[in-house]
Design a protein around this motif. Structure first.
Motif, PDB file in Angstrom:
ATOM      1  N   PHE A 113       0.686  -1.106   0.054  1.00  0.00           N
ATOM      2  CA  PHE A 113       0.138   0.014  -0.004  1.00  0.00           C
ATOM      3  C   PHE A 113       0.876   1.135  -0.161  1.00  0.00           C
ATOM      4  O   PHE A 113       0.260   2.182   0.434  1.00  0.00           O
ATOM      5  N   VAL A 127      -4.922  -6.062   4.976  1.00  0.00           N
ATOM      6  CA  VAL A 127      -4.415  -4.531   5.014  1.00  0.00           C
ATOM      7  C   VAL A 127      -5.676  -3.926   5.546  1.00  0.00           C
ATOM      8  O   VAL A 127      -6.869  -3.999   4.830  1.00  0.00           O
ATOM      9  N   ILE A 129      -8.404  -1.273   5.654  1.00  0.00           N
ATOM     10  CA  ILE A 129      -8.602   0.043   5.020  1.00  0.00           C
ATOM     11  C   ILE A 129      -8.679   1.140   5.864  1.00  0.00           C
ATOM     12  O   ILE A 129      -9.339   1.293   7.120  1.00  0.00           O
ATOM     13  N   ARG A 133      -4.137   5.367   4.045  1.00  0.00           N
ATOM     14  CA  ARG A 133      -3.693   4.459   2.907  1.00  0.00           C
ATOM     15  C   ARG A 133      -4.342   4.563   1.560  1.00  0.00           C
ATOM     16  O   ARG A 133      -3.980   4.614   0.484  1.00  0.00           O
ATOM     17  N   LYS A 134      -5.698   5.210   1.665  1.00  0.00           N
ATOM     18  CA  LYS A 134      -6.291   5.501   0.251  1.00  0.00           C
ATOM     19  C   LYS A 134      -5.782   6.625  -0.497  1.00  0.00           C
ATOM     20  O   LYS A 134      -6.378   6.846  -1.590  1.00  0.00           O
ATOM     21  N   VAL A 137      -3.353   4.269  -2.377  1.00  0.00           N
ATOM     22  CA  VAL A 137      -3.943   2.989  -3.216  1.00  0.00           C
ATOM     23  C   VAL A 137      -5.451   2.887  -3.212  1.00  0.00           C
ATOM     24  O   VAL A 137      -5.946   3.846  -2.392  1.00  0.00           O
ATOM     25  N   PHE A 139      -8.851   0.411  -2.688  1.00  0.00           N
ATOM     26  CA  PHE A 139      -9.490  -0.519  -1.975  1.00  0.00           C
ATOM     27  C   PHE A 139     -10.455  -1.087  -2.471  1.00  0.00           C
ATOM     28  O   PHE A 139     -11.389  -0.332  -2.741  1.00  0.00           O
ATOM     29  N   VAL A 252      -6.177  -4.675  -2.053  1.00  0.00           N
ATOM     30  CA  VAL A 252      -5.225  -3.341  -2.327  1.00  0.00           C
ATOM     31  C   VAL A 252      -5.174  -3.338  -3.696  1.00  0.00           C
ATOM     32  O   VAL A 252      -4.653  -4.114  -4.444  1.00  0.00           O
ATOM     33  N   THR A 260     -11.006  -1.582 -10.070  1.00  0.00           N
ATOM     34  CA  THR A 260     -11.465  -1.312  -8.572  1.00  0.00           C
ATOM     35  C   THR A 260     -12.901  -1.584  -8.473  1.00  0.00           C
ATOM     36  O   THR A 260     -13.227  -2.386  -7.688  1.00  0.00           O
TER      37      THR A 260
END
Length: 294
Positions: A113, A127, A129, A133-134, A137, A139, A252, A260
Motif C-alpha cells: 500500500f 491490510v 482500509i 492509505r487511500k 492506493v 481498496f 489493495v 477497482t
C-alpha cells in the motif's frame, strides 16, 4: 443607387450566419463522458475474464512471504487453503478467472500500500482500509471485519478468562495510541492501569517476561503472534465491535485502477451470498479458538 447592394450584402450575411449556426448545431460534439467517468467505474469493463489486468487473460494476486496460517496454509497461497487464499480464488471466480488463470506474486506487506505503480492486480494480506492509505492506493470493499483480541501465555490465569469481568483484575498491555489500548481503557476498565508501549514488540516482550498478564492486539496480529512469534501464547478471546463502522480488511489495488469497481462488486457479491461468512467460519472460527468476550 448604393442602398440595394448594401441591403443585399446584409441579407447574405444574415443568411450565412443562420446557416453556420444550423450546421454547428448539427455537427458532432466533443465526447465528454469518458473523461468525466471515474477511473475504475464499472460497466462493460467488467466483462468476465476480460478485465484490464496486468497480463491479458491472467489475474495477478499478491501477498507477503511467508504467508501464515490461518490466512494461508503451508505457506502456499496458490493451494486455495486458508481464509485469504480461499477469498482470493472466490473473487477471481466472480471476475471470470479460473484457478489456472491466477498468478501469485510475493510483495512485502508495507510495499503493498505504499505509493507507486503496482505489479499486481490486487493484493490480499490483512491490510486494513484507512483514509490515509487511500491516498496512495485503491481498496475494494471490506472482505473481513477486524476485531480486537486478548493474548496470554498458556497455562496462566489470564489464559482461562472467559469474560470481560475475568480480565478486570489483570495487568493488561497494548501499544500506545491504538484501538487495542482503547478497548482496555473503555471496555475492560481494569482495576490496574494499563501498560502502554511504544511498539507491539515491546508489549510482546513484556508478556514473555511476565510484566503483564495479557496483551490486546487486533485479531489478525494475534493470529500471527501466537503462530510465529510467541508460540507458547494463546488467544484468550476477541471483543465485539464497539459501534460505528467496523475496521475492515480490503483488497489493495493501484490508485485509480480500472478494475477497482469490478473487484468491489465481486467482494460485495461474496458478502451478500454468504460466501465470505462461510469461508470465515471454515478457516478462522474453527482454525483458532477465539470466543467472544462479553
Amino acid at each position: 443607387m448604393h442602398l440595394a447592394p448594401r441591403a443585399l450584402r446584409r441579407a447574405v450575411a444574415v443568411a450565412t450566419t443562420a446557416l453556420l449556426a444550423t450546421a454547428l448545431g448539427c455537427a458532432p460534439q466533443p465526447e465528454e463522458k469518458a473523461a468525466d467517468a471515474p477511473s475504475g467505474s464499472a460497466g462493460n469493463t467488467c466483462a468476465k475474464g476480460k478485465l484490464a489486468t496486468k497480463t491479458s487473460g491472467k489475474l495477478t494476486i499478491a501477498t507477503d512471504e511467508p504467508a501464515y496460517e490461518p490466512w494461508f496454509k503451508d505457506d502456499k497461497p496458490a493451494n486455495g487453503e486458508g481464509f485469504e487464499s480461499a477469498v482470493a480464488y472466490a473473487v477471481a471466480k466472480q471476475l471470470g478467472y479460473d484457478k489456472s488463470a491466477v498468478v501469485w506474486q510475493s510483495v512485502p506487506f508495507n510495499k503493498a500500500f505504499a505509493p507507486g505503480e503496482k505489479t499486481f492486480d490486487f493484493d490480499i494480506n490483512q491490510v486494513s482500509i484507512s483514509d490515509e492509505r487511500k491516498k496512495a492506493v485503491d481498496f475494494s470493499s471490506g472482505y473481513y471485519d477486524v476485531r480486537q483480541a486478548v493474548i496470554a501465555l498458556k497455562g496462566t490465569q489470564a489464559a482461562e478468562a472467559k469474560s470481560i469481568a475475568d480480565l478486570k483484575g489483570l495487568k493488561l498491555g497494548a501499544q500506545v495510541g491504538t484501538t487495542s489500548l482503547g478497548y482496555i481503557e473503555d471496555v475492560v476498565k481494569p482495576t490496574q492501569q494499563a501498560a502502554a508501549y511504544a511498539k507491539n514488540d515491546q508489549a510482546k516482550s513484556a508478556l514473555k517476561n511476565g510484566q503483564v498478564d495479557a496483551v490486546v492486539v487486533d485479531l489478525p496480529t494475534a493470529f500471527y503472534i501466537t503462530a510465529a512469534e510467541v508460540t507458547d501464547a494463546t488467544i484468550v478471546g476477541q471483543f465485539e465491535n464497539q459501534g460505528g463502522t467496523p475496521e475492515q480488511f480490503g483488497l489493495v489495488l493501484d490508485k485509480g485502477s480500472a478494475i477497482t469497481a469490478c473487484v468491489t462488486d465481486a467482494v460485495d457479491t461474496l458478502r451478500e451470498d454468504g460466501t465470505l461468512a462461510k469461508l470465515e467460519q471454515q478457516w478462522l472460527s474453527d482454525a483458532v479458538d477465539a470466543p467472544v468476550l462479553k
